[in-house]
Design a protein around this motif. Structure first.
Motif, PDB file in Angstrom:
ATOM      1  N   ASP A  50       8.035  -2.702  -1.521  1.00  0.00           N
ATOM      2  CA  ASP A  50       7.137  -2.639  -0.371  1.00  0.00           C
ATOM      3  C   ASP A  50       6.359  -1.327  -0.358  1.00  0.00           C
ATOM      4  OD1 ASP A  50       9.184  -0.890   0.145  1.00  0.00           O
ATOM      5  OD2 ASP A  50       9.740  -1.755   2.084  1.00  0.00           O
ATOM      6  N   CYS A  51       6.418  -0.582  -1.477  1.00  0.00           N
ATOM      7  CA  CYS A  51       5.722   0.701  -1.660  1.00  0.00           C
ATOM      8  C   CYS A  51       6.338   1.850  -0.855  1.00  0.00           C
ATOM      9  CB  CYS A  51       4.231   0.590  -1.313  1.00  0.00           C
ATOM     10  SG  CYS A  51       3.264  -0.402  -2.479  1.00  0.00           S
ATOM     11  N   GLN A  52       7.490   1.646  -0.266  1.00  0.00           N
ATOM     12  CA  GLN A  52       8.131   2.715   0.498  1.00  0.00           C
ATOM     13  C   GLN A  52       9.055   3.533  -0.403  1.00  0.00           C
ATOM     14  OE1 GLN A  52       7.206   3.274   3.808  1.00  0.00           O
ATOM     15  NE2 GLN A  52       5.718   1.728   3.104  1.00  0.00           N
ATOM     16  N   VAL A  53       9.006   4.856  -0.253  1.00  0.00           N
ATOM     17  CA  VAL A  53       9.849   5.745  -1.061  1.00  0.00           C
ATOM     18  C   VAL A  53      11.287   5.651  -0.577  1.00  0.00           C
ATOM     19  CG1 VAL A  53      10.283   8.124  -1.764  1.00  0.00           C
ATOM     20  CG2 VAL A  53       7.925   7.305  -1.532  1.00  0.00           C
ATOM     21  N   GLU A  54      12.209   5.309  -1.475  1.00  0.00           N
ATOM     22  CA  GLU A  54      13.621   5.181  -1.137  1.00  0.00           C
ATOM     23  C   GLU A  54      14.452   6.346  -1.651  1.00  0.00           C
ATOM     24  OE1 GLU A  54      15.015   1.422  -2.553  1.00  0.00           O
ATOM     25  OE2 GLU A  54      13.712   0.253  -1.217  1.00  0.00           O
ATOM     26  N   ASP A  55      13.960   7.027  -2.684  1.00  0.00           N
ATOM     27  CA  ASP A  55      14.714   8.132  -3.268  1.00  0.00           C
ATOM     28  C   ASP A  55      13.759   8.958  -4.112  1.00  0.00           C
ATOM     29  OD1 ASP A  55      16.816   9.784  -3.884  1.00  0.00           O
ATOM     30  OD2 ASP A  55      17.832   8.362  -5.220  1.00  0.00           O
ATOM     31  N   ALA A 114       9.609  18.282 -12.442  1.00  0.00           N
ATOM     32  CA  ALA A 114       9.739  16.970 -13.074  1.00  0.00           C
ATOM     33  C   ALA A 114      10.280  16.018 -12.019  1.00  0.00           C
ATOM     34  CB  ALA A 114      10.670  17.044 -14.277  1.00  0.00           C
ATOM     35  N   THR A 115       9.413  15.180 -11.464  1.00  0.00           N
ATOM     36  CA  THR A 115       9.767  14.385 -10.286  1.00  0.00           C
ATOM     37  C   THR A 115       9.388  12.930 -10.473  1.00  0.00           C
ATOM     38  OG1 THR A 115       9.387  16.303  -8.860  1.00  0.00           O
ATOM     39  CG2 THR A 115       9.482  14.152  -7.791  1.00  0.00           C
ATOM     40  N   VAL A 116      10.322  12.045 -10.122  1.00  0.00           N
ATOM     41  CA  VAL A 116      10.076  10.606 -10.111  1.00  0.00           C
ATOM     42  C   VAL A 116      10.452  10.078  -8.726  1.00  0.00           C
ATOM     43  CG1 VAL A 116      10.818   8.367 -11.016  1.00  0.00           C
ATOM     44  CG2 VAL A 116      10.400  10.273 -12.579  1.00  0.00           C
ATOM     45  N   PHE A 117       9.536   9.309  -8.132  1.00  0.00           N
ATOM     46  CA  PHE A 117       9.775   8.689  -6.835  1.00  0.00           C
ATOM     47  C   PHE A 117      10.264   7.263  -7.056  1.00  0.00           C
ATOM     48  CE2 PHE A 117       6.745  12.028  -6.179  1.00  0.00           C
ATOM     49  CZ  PHE A 117       7.062  12.573  -4.929  1.00  0.00           C
ATOM     50  N   SER A 156      -3.661   3.318  -8.269  1.00  0.00           N
ATOM     51  CA  SER A 156      -4.670   4.369  -8.293  1.00  0.00           C
ATOM     52  C   SER A 156      -4.154   5.616  -7.580  1.00  0.00           C
ATOM     53  CB  SER A 156      -5.939   3.862  -7.586  1.00  0.00           C
ATOM     54  OG  SER A 156      -6.864   4.900  -7.370  1.00  0.00           O
ATOM     55  N   GLU A 157      -4.738   6.740  -7.924  1.00  0.00           N
ATOM     56  CA  GLU A 157      -4.516   7.929  -7.123  1.00  0.00           C
ATOM     57  C   GLU A 157      -5.125   7.715  -5.739  1.00  0.00           C
ATOM     58  OE1 GLU A 157      -5.676  11.623  -8.765  1.00  0.00           O
ATOM     59  OE2 GLU A 157      -4.577  11.368 -10.636  1.00  0.00           O
ATOM     60  N   GLY A 158      -4.589   8.455  -4.742  1.00  0.00           N
ATOM     61  CA  GLY A 158      -5.135   8.391  -3.389  1.00  0.00           C
ATOM     62  C   GLY A 158      -4.172   7.758  -2.410  1.00  0.00           C
ATOM     63  N   VAL A 159      -3.956   8.399  -1.278  1.00  0.00           N
ATOM     64  CA  VAL A 159      -3.112   7.843  -0.225  1.00  0.00           C
ATOM     65  C   VAL A 159      -3.810   6.630   0.376  1.00  0.00           C
ATOM     66  CG1 VAL A 159      -2.027   8.290   2.009  1.00  0.00           C
ATOM     67  CG2 VAL A 159      -2.098  10.086   0.273  1.00  0.00           C
ATOM     68  N   GLY A 160      -3.035   5.578   0.612  1.00  0.00           N
ATOM     69  CA  GLY A 160      -3.605   4.364   1.173  1.00  0.00           C
ATOM     70  C   GLY A 160      -4.126   3.383   0.141  1.00  0.00           C
ATOM     71  N   GLU A 161      -3.851   3.628  -1.144  1.00  0.00           N
ATOM     72  CA  GLU A 161      -4.286   2.723  -2.215  1.00  0.00           C
ATOM     73  C   GLU A 161      -3.164   1.725  -2.533  1.00  0.00           C
ATOM     74  OE1 GLU A 161      -7.356   2.536  -3.564  1.00  0.00           O
ATOM     75  OE2 GLU A 161      -7.828   3.987  -1.973  1.00  0.00           O
ATOM     76  N   PRO A 162      -3.518   0.503  -2.949  1.00  0.00           N
ATOM     77  CA  PRO A 162      -2.495  -0.515  -3.194  1.00  0.00           C
ATOM     78  C   PRO A 162      -1.859  -0.415  -4.565  1.00  0.00           C
ATOM     79  CG  PRO A 162      -4.657  -1.460  -3.563  1.00  0.00           C
ATOM     80  CD  PRO A 162      -4.890  -0.042  -3.074  1.00  0.00           C
ATOM     81  N   VAL A 163      -0.683  -1.005  -4.698  1.00  0.00           N
ATOM     82  CA  VAL A 163      -0.125  -1.358  -6.004  1.00  0.00           C
ATOM     83  C   VAL A 163      -0.502  -2.811  -6.230  1.00  0.00           C
ATOM     84  CG1 VAL A 163       1.965  -1.728  -7.364  1.00  0.00           C
ATOM     85  CG2 VAL A 163       1.773   0.289  -5.895  1.00  0.00           C
ATOM     86  N   ASN A 164      -1.249  -3.073  -7.291  1.00  0.00           N
ATOM     87  CA  ASN A 164      -1.721  -4.421  -7.595  1.00  0.00           C
ATOM     88  C   ASN A 164      -0.831  -5.078  -8.635  1.00  0.00           C
ATOM     89  OD1 ASN A 164      -4.130  -4.413  -5.921  1.00  0.00           O
ATOM     90  ND2 ASN A 164      -4.953  -2.915  -7.375  1.00  0.00           N
ATOM     91  N   VAL A 165      -0.698  -6.396  -8.528  1.00  0.00           N
ATOM     92  CA  VAL A 165       0.134  -7.168  -9.450  1.00  0.00           C
ATOM     93  C   VAL A 165      -0.717  -8.259 -10.093  1.00  0.00           C
ATOM     94  CG1 VAL A 165       2.184  -8.603  -9.720  1.00  0.00           C
ATOM     95  CG2 VAL A 165       2.172  -6.750  -8.031  1.00  0.00           C
ATOM     96  N   THR A 198       0.831  -1.197   0.000  1.00  0.00           N
ATOM     97  CA  THR A 198       0.000   0.000   0.000  1.00  0.00           C
ATOM     98  C   THR A 198       0.867   1.249   0.000  1.00  0.00           C
ATOM     99  OG1 THR A 198      -1.743  -1.157   1.212  1.00  0.00           O
ATOM    100  CG2 THR A 198      -1.814   1.248   1.246  1.00  0.00           C
ATOM    101  N   VAL A 199       0.516   2.208  -0.839  1.00  0.00           N
ATOM    102  CA  VAL A 199       1.237   3.480  -0.908  1.00  0.00           C
ATOM    103  C   VAL A 199       0.691   4.397   0.197  1.00  0.00           C
ATOM    104  CG1 VAL A 199       1.802   5.482  -2.334  1.00  0.00           C
ATOM    105  CG2 VAL A 199       1.587   3.221  -3.381  1.00  0.00           C
ATOM    106  N   THR A 200       1.517   4.710   1.166  1.00  0.00           N
ATOM    107  CA  THR A 200       1.076   5.518   2.305  1.00  0.00           C
ATOM    108  C   THR A 200       1.714   6.904   2.354  1.00  0.00           C
ATOM    109  OG1 THR A 200       2.807   4.520   3.693  1.00  0.00           O
ATOM    110  CG2 THR A 200       0.636   3.467   3.707  1.00  0.00           C
ATOM    111  N   ASP A 201       2.713   7.141   1.511  1.00  0.00           N
ATOM    112  CA  ASP A 201       3.400   8.431   1.530  1.00  0.00           C
ATOM    113  C   ASP A 201       2.477   9.502   0.944  1.00  0.00           C
ATOM    114  OD1 ASP A 201       5.103  10.672   1.047  1.00  0.00           O
ATOM    115  OD2 ASP A 201       6.834   9.323   0.985  1.00  0.00           O
ATOM    116  N   PRO A 202       2.155  10.558   1.721  1.00  0.00           N
ATOM    117  CA  PRO A 202       1.265  11.606   1.191  1.00  0.00           C
ATOM    118  C   PRO A 202       1.832  12.340  -0.006  1.00  0.00           C
ATOM    119  CG  PRO A 202       2.240  12.265   3.293  1.00  0.00           C
ATOM    120  CD  PRO A 202       2.577  10.818   3.106  1.00  0.00           C
ATOM    121  N   GLU A 203       3.140  12.256  -0.239  1.00  0.00           N
ATOM    122  CA  GLU A 203       3.740  12.884  -1.406  1.00  0.00           C
ATOM    123  C   GLU A 203       3.337  12.193  -2.700  1.00  0.00           C
ATOM    124  OE1 GLU A 203       5.693  15.680  -1.547  1.00  0.00           O
ATOM    125  OE2 GLU A 203       5.089  15.898   0.548  1.00  0.00           O
ATOM    126  N   LEU A 204       2.763  10.988  -2.593  1.00  0.00           N
ATOM    127  CA  LEU A 204       2.336  10.243  -3.788  1.00  0.00           C
ATOM    128  C   LEU A 204       0.817  10.102  -3.819  1.00  0.00           C
ATOM    129  CD1 LEU A 204       4.940   7.394  -4.402  1.00  0.00           C
ATOM    130  CD2 LEU A 204       4.133   9.079  -6.047  1.00  0.00           C
TER     131      LEU A 204
END
Length: 341
Positions: free
Chosen positions: A71-76, A63-66, A268-277, A34-40
């Motif tokens: 594990d959906c955590q921002v590393e850089d 122009a920004t890439v996360f 999906s857009e939105g904090v707390g949304e998953p990355v699905n595979v 789950t993406v929990t970082d509010p920056e995304l």
């Protein structure tokens, strides 16, 4: 896309398209994390390699890439010096360069749109583009195996127009675009998206190319469509009948990407949304392996299979025919001579 505004809803009867095949054994999307970082909070573009996922937001002031771990955590965070208008999608080239699709135009008031190249080191370049036939809102970008960009427009009517640069990109440009194809999609009953019913299921919000160049994906708010590609031919691929993969219950699904193993990512857009595979998605449109051709029999094989001729030289068929005919003729003459006596 920060908000969804529609002047009208499209009656179902107005949508005429070739339906996609729903594969009998389509893998079910599974939430990886789950993406929990509010920056995304407005995640709208994805890319992947073996070690990381890469994400970009809708809109933005840089122009920004996360860079994400799996594990959906921002590393850089990679940031370039360009201030975009409305980034909507992202693709990653073979050399690791990120291409941001600054093509959002909800109000159809932009004279130019743009692509932004961003290296992993943060060097960015702006390439302005112009459409040949008026203004368009576009949220999908894909690269062919040679690195040529293709922009796919967003339409509530279910027809997505595809454009590519008419010549080499120039900076700052503008470089004219050329219309190469229109892709039509049928409505589906997959739940999800910010717009219920017909419109949400036919509106293209993202695109991706598999790393091995054998598959293309277009996505709507509710479904992904996979097209087989041969020899880097994007137009030929998008002209074929796709396989549909439902992506149900994504709040505002706009991001899609292939991993190197052929699995499909969606988000999906939105904090707390998953990355699905979707595991093994690219295999659903993989070409059938060519049947093995039997090896031609060699002269030695023919000799071994005919014991009566073992050790004898091969005799041409014409010689055999002459010998047989001459023998019959001589036998016939001998019989006639005996009768004469």
């Amino acid at each position: 896309m920060r908000s969804v505004t529609l002047a009208f809803l499209v009656p179902l009867g107005l949508l005429v398209a070739t339906p996609a095949a729903l594969a009998a054994q389509v893998p079910t999307p599974v939430a990886a994390c789950t993406v929990t970082d509010p920056e995304l909070g407005e995640l709208s573009g994805l890319a992947a390699d073996d070690g990381h996922w890469y994400a970009t937001n809708d809109g933005g002031t840089a122009a920004t890439v996360f860079v994400l771990g799996k594990d959906c955590q921002v590393e850089d965070v990679v940031t370039g010096a360009i201030d975009p208008y409305d980034v909507e999608d992202m693709a990653r080239a073979k050399d690791g360069t990120f291409w941001l699709s600054d093509t959002g135009d909800n109000d159809n008031d932009r004279e130019t749109v743009a692509l932004i190249s961003l290296t992993p080191g943060g060097e960015s370049t702006l390439y302005r583009l112009t459409y040949p036939d008026g203004k368009h809102d576009a949220e999908a970008l894909l690269l062919d195996p040679a690195g040529t960009p293709f922009i796919v427009t967003k339409s509530a009517l279910g027809t997505a127009d595809v454009y590519r640069p008419a010549g080499p990109l120039t900076s700052p440009g503008p470089t004219p675009l050329r219309h190469v194809l229109a892709v039509r999609l049928n409505s589906t009953d997959t739940p999800g998206g910010p717009v219920p019913g017909v419109v949400g299921s036919v509106t293209v919000t993202g695109a991706a190319t598999s790393p091995d160049g054998t598959a293309i994906a277009l996505r709507t708010y509710t479904d992904a469509y996979l097209f087989p590609m041969e020899d880097g031919d994007v137009v030929g691929a998008l002209s074929a009948k796709p396989v549909r993969i439902p992506l149900p219950n994504e709040v505002q699904g706009e991001a899609i990407a292939f991993q190197p193993d052929g699995s499909l990512l969606s988000a999906s857009e939105g904090v707390g949304e998953p990355v699905n595979v979707v595991a093994g998605a690219a295999r659903l449109v993989a070409p059938e392996p060519a049947p093995e051709k039997p090896e031609p029999a060699s002269a030695s094989d023919s000799t071994e299979s005919s014991p009566a001729t073992e050790g004898l030289p091969a005799i041409p068929a014409t010689v055999v025919t002459v010998v047989v005919v001459a023998g019959v003729y001589l036998l016939f003459r001998a019989l006639r001579r005996r009768k004469a006596y």
